[in-house]
Motif scaffolding. Structure first.
Motif, PDB file in Angstrom:
ATOM      1  N   LYS A  97      35.540  47.291  16.865  1.00 31.09           N
ATOM      2  CA  LYS A  97      35.542  46.291  15.741  1.00 31.09           C
ATOM      3  C   LYS A  97      34.930  46.957  14.326  1.00 31.09           C
ATOM      4  CE  LYS A  97      33.059  43.136  15.957  1.00 31.09           C
ATOM      5  NZ  LYS A  97      32.023  44.215  15.334  1.00 31.09           N
ATOM      6  N   THR A 143      35.655  50.651  13.473  1.00 28.06           N
ATOM      7  CA  THR A 143      36.424  51.300  13.125  1.00 28.06           C
ATOM      8  C   THR A 143      37.276  50.729  12.900  1.00 28.06           C
ATOM      9  OG1 THR A 143      36.019  52.413  16.352  1.00 28.06           O
ATOM     10  CG2 THR A 143      37.707  53.575  14.241  1.00 28.06           C
ATOM     11  N   THR A 144      37.739  49.526  13.022  1.00 24.58           N
ATOM     12  CA  THR A 144      38.619  49.020  12.332  1.00 24.58           C
ATOM     13  C   THR A 144      38.193  48.299  11.567  1.00 24.58           C
ATOM     14  OG1 THR A 144      39.895  48.280  14.814  1.00 24.58           O
ATOM     15  CG2 THR A 144      40.510  46.827  12.505  1.00 24.58           C
ATOM     16  N   LYS A 183      38.766  51.782   9.115  1.00 22.21           N
ATOM     17  CA  LYS A 183      40.365  51.623   8.175  1.00 22.21           C
ATOM     18  C   LYS A 183      40.437  50.871   7.687  1.00 22.21           C
ATOM     19  CE  LYS A 183      41.184  53.346  13.799  1.00 22.21           C
ATOM     20  NZ  LYS A 183      42.476  52.448  14.735  1.00 22.21           N
ATOM     21  N   LEU A 184      40.406  49.388   7.560  1.00 22.88           N
ATOM     22  CA  LEU A 184      40.855  49.000   6.836  1.00 22.88           C
ATOM     23  C   LEU A 184      40.270  49.108   5.312  1.00 22.88           C
ATOM     24  CD1 LEU A 184      42.759  45.962   6.255  1.00 22.88           C
ATOM     25  CD2 LEU A 184      40.964  44.757   7.242  1.00 22.88           C
ATOM     26  N   VAL A 212      38.930  41.449  15.903  1.00 20.32           N
ATOM     27  CA  VAL A 212      39.723  42.720  16.317  1.00 20.32           C
ATOM     28  C   VAL A 212      39.772  42.433  18.414  1.00 20.32           C
ATOM     29  CG1 VAL A 212      39.460  45.054  16.783  1.00 20.32           C
ATOM     30  CG2 VAL A 212      39.265  43.785  14.577  1.00 20.32           C
ATOM     31  N   VAL A 217      43.856  41.467  14.967  1.00 17.18           N
ATOM     32  CA  VAL A 217      44.426  43.070  14.284  1.00 17.18           C
ATOM     33  C   VAL A 217      44.114  43.760  15.984  1.00 17.18           C
ATOM     34  CG1 VAL A 217      43.387  45.511  13.412  1.00 17.18           C
ATOM     35  CG2 VAL A 217      42.953  43.261  12.567  1.00 17.18           C
ATOM     36  N   THR A 229      43.872  46.686  18.940  1.00 19.73           N
ATOM     37  CA  THR A 229      43.806  47.817  19.138  1.00 19.73           C
ATOM     38  C   THR A 229      44.096  48.931  19.563  1.00 19.73           C
ATOM     39  OG1 THR A 229      42.110  47.630  19.832  1.00 19.73           O
ATOM     40  CG2 THR A 229      41.595  46.925  17.418  1.00 19.73           C
ATOM     41  N   GLY A 278      46.441  49.556  15.440  1.00 24.52           N
ATOM     42  CA  GLY A 278      45.964  49.977  15.648  1.00 24.52           C
ATOM     43  C   GLY A 278      45.945  51.321  16.133  1.00 24.52           C
ATOM     44  N   LEU A 335      45.742  53.253  11.796  1.00 25.07           N
ATOM     45  CA  LEU A 335      46.327  51.245  11.033  1.00 25.07           C
ATOM     46  C   LEU A 335      47.463  51.071  10.306  1.00 25.07           C
ATOM     47  CD1 LEU A 335      43.897  48.349  11.526  1.00 25.07           C
ATOM     48  CD2 LEU A 335      44.274  48.367   8.652  1.00 25.07           C
TER      49      LEU A 335
END
Ligand code: GDP
Length: 297
Positions: A114, A116-117, A120-121, A221, A247, A249, A275, A283
């Motif tokens: 979560k 990390t995402t 990234k987003l 996520v 999302v 991953t 991901g 991503l």
């Protein structure tokens, strides 16, 4: 992703396309194998069954076009049906973030990727869409998680809300909202606390925050490697919180990929991104066409 499913289906259709005309029995046999392949790819039983039934309905009684073999025709029907299941409304990966500052709520279990995402987003929104993004971690029980987001923010050049010790998640959410307005940000992203499993306290907390910021997007996520568990998690979050998208991953791993198919069918919510690694640019937009193509090989 989808390697096993792809290989399996390719095998089925290799055999089919080698035959001349396609009998009802051939279609049935092929679809039985498709069903097994889907189940082996960790697609849930009801989803696999519905999928196969839909394909059978379309395939049966369809005039065989002269230009393609019956086998190719079944492949096309399966391909189109896969896209039907996988696609969401509108452009893949599109986010409703027009009215600044637009809140995005990131939810999910601990370890799903979560934080990390979120970063990234944020990077994607900054680099591709030219958005000014503010991020904040609401994980007050895990100072390391808050630090992690701050460090990622520095790496990617995205602001994070300064950490104030002793604040509750609701207080942090309010402060982020105010700061996003005052600071002229286009988007603010709230990285909510994760738990190892879904519990009442977590859900109540996410609900409270949701009611305060009225998110434009609530993105769940989930770890794509966890198969049916990921689908169950999505169903729980969607029922309780109401998500706008998913999302997935770890789709760079050797997961069986069936989660993507079940996820869409069970929750009715689109998979918006996948991901594909630990790096900040790993991503990608979830593309049903590409995924369906990969499944069929
Ligand atoms: P959180 O507890 O849900 O916030 O999870 P984190 O964002 O801290 O991620 C947990 C671990 O998974 C970290 O080591 C991440 O680098 C890693 N991770 C996150 N997304 C992906 C992905 O798409 N692929 C791979 N291979 N690793 C990922």
């Amino acid at each position: 992703m989808f390697e096993n499913l792809s290989e399996r289906l390719s095998g089925v259709f290799d055999r089919l396309t080698k035959q001349g005309a396609l009998s009802d029995e051939d279609v049935k046999t092929a679809l039985r194998e498709v069903r097994v392949a889907l189940l082996e790819a960790d697609v849930s039983l009801p989803v696999a069954r519905d999928f196969v039934n839909a394909v059978q309905e379309k395939a049966t009684g369809q005039a065989v076009t002269k230009s393609i073999t019956p086998g190719q025709q079944v492949v096309k029907i399966v391909h189109d049906a896969l896209i039907d299941v996988l696609k969401g409304e509108g452009e893949p990966g599109a986010l409703k973030i027009d009215n600044a500052p637009a809140p995005i709520l990131m939810v999910g279990l601990q370890g799903s990727g979560k934080t990390t995402t979120t970063a990234k987003l944020a990077k994607r929104l900054k680099d591709r869409d030219g958005k000014r993004v503010l991020m904040a971690s609401l994980d007050v029980n895990r100072p390391a998680a808050m630090e992690q987001l701050a460090i990622l923010g520095m790496q990617i050049g995205v602001d994070t809300l300064p950490i104030v010790k002793g604040e509750t998640p609701v207080q942090i959410a309010k402060r982020t909202k105010t700061q996003a307005s005052l600071g002229g940000y286009d988007v603010y992203m709230l990285d909510t606390a994760g738990r190892l499993s879904i519990d009442e306290e977590l859900m109540a907390q996410v609900e409270q925050v949701r009611d305060i910021v009225s998110p434009r997007e609530t993105l769940l996520v989930v770890d794509g490697l966890t198969g049916q568990d990921a689908v169950q998690t999505a169903e729980n979050f969607n029922t309780r919180i109401g998500i706008s998208g998913v999302v997935l991953t770890r789709m760079d791993g050797d997961g069986r990929g069936g989660a993507a198919l079940s996820m869409r069918a069970v929750t009715g919510k689109p998979i918006k991104f996948v991901g594909l690694g630990e790096k900040m640019d790993a991503l990608e937009t979830f593309e049903p066409e590409r995924v369906a193509g990969r499944i069929l090989g």
